[in-house]
Design an enzyme around this catalytic site. Structure first.
Site, PDB file in Angstrom:
ATOM      1  CE  LYS A  90      14.279  29.330  10.784  1.00 17.83           C
ATOM      2  NZ  LYS A  90      14.726  30.016   9.571  1.00 17.83           N
TER       3      LYS A  90
ATOM      4  NE  ARG B  93       8.825  31.077  -0.018  1.00 19.42           N
ATOM      5  CZ  ARG B  93       7.865  32.000   0.040  1.00 19.42           C
ATOM      6  NH1 ARG B  93       7.953  32.989   0.909  1.00 19.42           N
ATOM      7  NH2 ARG B  93       6.825  31.938  -0.764  1.00 19.42           N
TER       8      ARG B  93
ATOM      9  CD  GLN C 136       5.393  30.379  14.304  1.00 19.23           C
ATOM     10  OE1 GLN C 136       5.521  31.137  15.246  1.00 19.23           O
ATOM     11  NE2 GLN C 136       5.675  30.731  13.064  1.00 19.23           N
TER      12      GLN C 136
ATOM     13  CG  ASP D 290      14.076  36.778   1.324  1.00 17.75           C
ATOM     14  OD1 ASP D 290      13.961  37.247   2.486  1.00 17.75           O
ATOM     15  OD2 ASP D 290      13.617  35.669   1.015  1.00 17.75           O
TER      16      ASP D 290
ATOM     17  NE  ARG E  78      -1.467  -1.466   3.672  1.00 18.14           N
ATOM     18  CZ  ARG E  78      -1.654  -1.379   4.992  1.00 18.14           C
ATOM     19  NH1 ARG E  78      -2.818  -1.006   5.483  1.00 18.14           N
ATOM     20  NH2 ARG E  78      -0.669  -1.659   5.821  1.00 18.14           N
TER      21      ARG E  78
ATOM     22  CG  HIS F  98      16.619  27.623   6.880  1.00 12.15           C
ATOM     23  ND1 HIS F  98      15.315  27.858   6.525  1.00 12.15           N
ATOM     24  CD2 HIS F  98      16.930  26.394   6.402  1.00 12.15           C
ATOM     25  CE1 HIS F  98      14.860  26.793   5.875  1.00 12.15           C
ATOM     26  NE2 HIS F  98      15.815  25.910   5.787  1.00 12.15           N
TER      27      HIS F  98
ATOM     28  CG  HIS G 214      14.608  34.272   6.181  1.00  9.78           C
ATOM     29  ND1 HIS G 214      13.659  33.507   5.539  1.00  9.78           N
ATOM     30  CD2 HIS G 214      14.755  35.387   5.423  1.00  9.78           C
ATOM     31  CE1 HIS G 214      13.253  34.144   4.446  1.00  9.78           C
ATOM     32  NE2 HIS G 214      13.903  35.280   4.359  1.00  9.78           N
TER      33      HIS G 214
ATOM     34  CE1 TYR H  25      11.523  27.610   7.602  1.00 11.88           C
ATOM     35  CE2 TYR H  25       9.750  27.178   6.059  1.00 11.88           C
ATOM     36  CZ  TYR H  25      10.992  27.701   6.343  1.00 11.88           C
ATOM     37  OH  TYR H  25      11.701  28.336   5.346  1.00 11.88           O
TER      38      TYR H  25
END
Length: 176
Positions: A72, A59, A46, A168, A23, A119, A62, A132
Site C-alpha cells: 500500500k 480503521r 487499485q 474491526d 501561489r 495497517h 487490516h 490508498y
C-alpha cells in the site's frame, strides 16, 4: 520525493519535494521511476479513498493474505490522522512490533507499506480522508485483520474510545 526507510523493513516515509511560489506549491505525489529506484512497486492496480467524518474513527488493523498480499502507498489528503503499521511477517526481525506516523493533508507525507504488514489509522480531526494506492487489487476472501488493541502490540492510539466498525471490533488477537 524524499524516501526515508522507517524502523520496520518495508515501511518508507515518502515526503513531497514542493516547488513553491506566492501561489502555493507544486509537487509530485507519485513517480513510478522514483519508486522503482527505491525497489518499490512502480505500478499500483487499485486506488481507494477512505472518507471519515468524525475524529477518533479507527480503521484496522487490516492486511490481505497470500497469495494476494498487498503493498500500500497511503497519504492523508484531507485532515490529519495517526497511521499505524504492525509487522506480522514470519521470520522478520521486527515481527510483532509497530510504528505510528502522523500524516496530514497540510504536510502531504505518505507511507509505503510492504506486503505482510497490518495497517490501520485513527483520525485526529473531523472530515479526514485517506487515499490508498494498492497492489495487487483487493481480492474478496483474502482480507484479514487483527484486533486494534491487542495487548501483544501495545499500540498507543492517540484518542480514547475509538469509533469502530463491527468488523474491526471483532477481529481476533494475533497469534504469533
Amino acid at each position: 520525493m524524499i524516501f526515508t526507510p522507517l524502523s520496520i523493513a518495508g515501511v518508507w516515509r515518502v515526503a513531497l519535494s514542493p516547488v513553491s511560489d506566492d501561489r502555493g506549491f507544486f509537487a509530485r505525489s507519485f513517480c513510478a521511476a522514483e519508486f522503482a529506484a527505491q525497489g518499490l512497486p512502480a505500478v499500483f492496480e487499485q486506488s481507494s479513498l477512505s472518507r471519515n467524518t468524525r475524529a477518533g474513527t479507527l480503521r484496522g488493523l487490516h492486511y490481505q493474505d497470500a497469495p494476494h498480499a498487498e503493498a500500500k502507498f497511503v497519504r492523508c489528503v484531507r485532515g490529519a490522522l495517526m497511521d499505524v503499521v504492525v509487522d506480522l511477517r514470519p521470520g522478520s526481525a521486527t515481527r510483532g512490533k509497530w510504528i505510528g506516523e502522523r500524516l496530514s493533508a497540510d504536510e502531504g507525507t505518505g507511507l509505503y507499506i510492504a506486503p505482510g504488514l497490518a495497517h490501520g489509522f485513527q483520525t485526529l480531526v473531523d472530515d479526514t480522508d485517506m487515499l490508498y494506492q494498492i497492489t495487487p487489487a483487493f481480492r474478496p476472501g483474502f482480507g484479514a485483520g487483527v484486533r486494534w488493541n491487542d495487548p501483544a502490540f501495545g499500540i498507543e492510539w492517540p484518542l480514547p474510545n475509538p469509533i469502530l466498525s463491527e468488523r474491526d471490533a471483532q477481529y481476533p488477537d494475533w497469534s504469533a
